[in-house]
Scaffold this active site. Structure first.
Site, PDB file in Angstrom:
ATOM      1  N   CYS A  51       0.825  -1.218   0.000  1.00 36.72           N
ATOM      2  CA  CYS A  51       0.000   0.000   0.000  1.00 36.72           C
ATOM      3  C   CYS A  51       0.859   1.268   0.000  1.00 36.72           C
ATOM      4  O   CYS A  51       1.672   1.483   0.905  1.00 36.72           O
ATOM      5  CB  CYS A  51      -0.910  -0.038   1.231  1.00 36.72           C
ATOM      6  SG  CYS A  51      -1.627   1.541   1.686  1.00 36.72           S
ATOM      7  N   CYS A  54       0.365   3.491   2.983  1.00 40.00           N
ATOM      8  CA  CYS A  54       0.994   2.893   4.167  1.00 40.00           C
ATOM      9  C   CYS A  54       2.492   3.200   4.193  1.00 40.00           C
ATOM     10  O   CYS A  54       3.068   3.500   5.243  1.00 40.00           O
ATOM     11  CB  CYS A  54       0.789   1.382   4.177  1.00 40.00           C
ATOM     12  SG  CYS A  54      -0.940   0.859   4.178  1.00 40.00           S
ATOM     13  N   CYS A 170       9.270  21.807  -1.618  1.00 35.88           N
ATOM     14  CA  CYS A 170       8.868  20.641  -2.415  1.00 35.88           C
ATOM     15  C   CYS A 170       8.110  19.629  -1.565  1.00 35.88           C
ATOM     16  O   CYS A 170       8.666  19.011  -0.661  1.00 35.88           O
ATOM     17  CB  CYS A 170      10.128  20.011  -3.004  1.00 35.88           C
ATOM     18  SG  CYS A 170       9.877  18.379  -3.716  1.00 35.88           S
ATOM     19  N   CYS A 173       9.444  16.117  -1.796  1.00 32.04           N
ATOM     20  CA  CYS A 173      10.734  16.060  -1.106  1.00 32.04           C
ATOM     21  C   CYS A 173      10.535  15.794   0.385  1.00 32.04           C
ATOM     22  O   CYS A 173      11.208  14.969   0.983  1.00 32.04           O
ATOM     23  CB  CYS A 173      11.486  17.373  -1.288  1.00 32.04           C
ATOM     24  SG  CYS A 173      11.997  17.748  -2.961  1.00 32.04           S
TER      25      CYS A 173
END
Length: 359
Positions: A51, A54, A170, A173
């Site tokens: 997932c 997850c 970002c 990021c």
């Protein structure tokens, strides 16, 4: 590949060492009832390994686990729903990740609906569990570059340096920053390897000097090429680990532990086989050959060569059973709680002794 779209890595705000994963208790059908519904409240993440959401939550949840590790009245746990489908079905899990709070002495959960950050989860646990625990923060293993130290660190001819040029705004990021931290943590014991980053938005002159036009751009500066090489590999932890091992001659796994190939020198393989097969008198002659070969080695290979030499000498003095017995002793030591430096030392010895035991 460079891109104007922000795709990965960034600031150090929520960086995390990989060892924190051990602070989240793995719950299974075998231990669930022993841990949940007992004398402490339990927060559980029901997840699936494949997932994406997850995976994104994982570093935040691991950070939460570290934060509450010493809180006796609270347990932070997780259940792999691929392995324990019936357990997840029992508690009505229909999507991943599902986070539920089980109060002390209860198997009736309350679903968590808040933001998936360590801070938000900690606030929820403190409210439900009656605790007042603050989020844990850890020092980073990523070298932070700036205009003053960039040349000193990156252009050092004795170091292999991976640099991430990022922008603090970002979003991707920030989400993927823990992966880069784990890379740095995996190689923190390697003196010749540096994992670093630079805020290219703040230090634009440096970014322009190295042709940075999009974020993130990763460049590798090996000992022999300080002009830098573009890193175009994958962005998973294993991708980075494989790249560093290949380029730098290291042998680490994703957890920073030495692999079974660490310390093995192909230049000595034939001599070790010859040594093991030789008679008692012939062994002394082959030992001299090993000694001569070791004298030619330099750097880390020279250190590994000395372990070969010591192993051969011990075999001469203690007999053919020495490698097997010593490997067993070293493994017993490795099974204990020891420092990373000692683990490296024992693993190198064990790996090299294995060549004498298996030849």
């Amino acid at each position: 590949m460079k891109s104007q779209i922000c795709l990965a890595f960034g600031t150090l705000a929520l960086l995390l060492a990989s060892a924190l994963a051990d602070d989240v208790v793995v719950l299974t059908e075998a231990n669930f009832d022993k841990e949940v519904g007992q004398d402490r409240g339990v927060l559980i993440e029901f997840y699936a390994p494949w997932c994406g959401h997850c995976k994104k939550l994982a570093p935040e949840y691991e950070k939460l686990g570290a934060t509450f590790k010493k809180a006796k009245s609270v347990l932070i746990g997780k259940v792999d729903c691929d392995e324990h489908k019936s357990l997840c079905s029992k508690y009505g899990v229909q999507g991943y990740p599902t986070v539920q709070w089980f109060p002390k002495g209860s198997l009736e959960p309350k679903k968590y609906e808040g933001p998936r950050t360590a801070e938000a989860l900690a606030e929820f646990v403190n409210t439900e569990g009656g605790t007042n625990v603050k989020i844990a923060t850890l020092p980073s293993n990523v070298a932070v570059l700036n205009a003053d130290n960039f040349d000193e660190i990156v252009l050092d001819e004795t170091k292999d340096v991976l640099v991430e040029f990022y922008a603090p705004w970002c979003g991707h990021c920030k989400n993927l920053a823990p992966t880069y931290e784990k890379v740095a943590t995996a190689f923190k014991s390697e003196e010749d390897v540096v994992i670093a980053n630079l805020d290219a938005d703040k230090y634009r002159d440096l970014a322009e000097k190295y042709g940075i036009s999009g974020f993130p751009t990763l460049k590798f500066f090996p000992k022999g090429n300080k002009a830098g090489e573009d890193y175009d590999g994958g962005r998973d932890l294993d991708d980075f680990v494989s790249f560093i091992n290949e380029k730098c001659g290291t042998s680490r796994d994703a957890k920073g532990q030495l692999t079974s190939t660490a310390g093995i020198l192909s230049s000595l393989d034939a001599l070790v086989k010859e040594f093991v097969a030789a008679s008692a008198d012939e062994k002394k002659v082959v030992f001299s050959k090993i000694e001569e070969e070791v004298e030619k080695l330099k750097g880390s290979t020279a250190r590994h060569g000395k372990i070969y030499l010591k192993a051969a000498k011990s075999c001469l003095e203690k007999g053919a059973d020495y490698p097997k017995k010593e490997i067993e002793r070293l493994q017993r030591m490795l099974d204990k709680s020891i420092s990373p430096a000692k683990a490296d030392e024992f693993t190198l010895k064990k790996n090299i002794l294995s060549t004498f035991a298996s030849s």
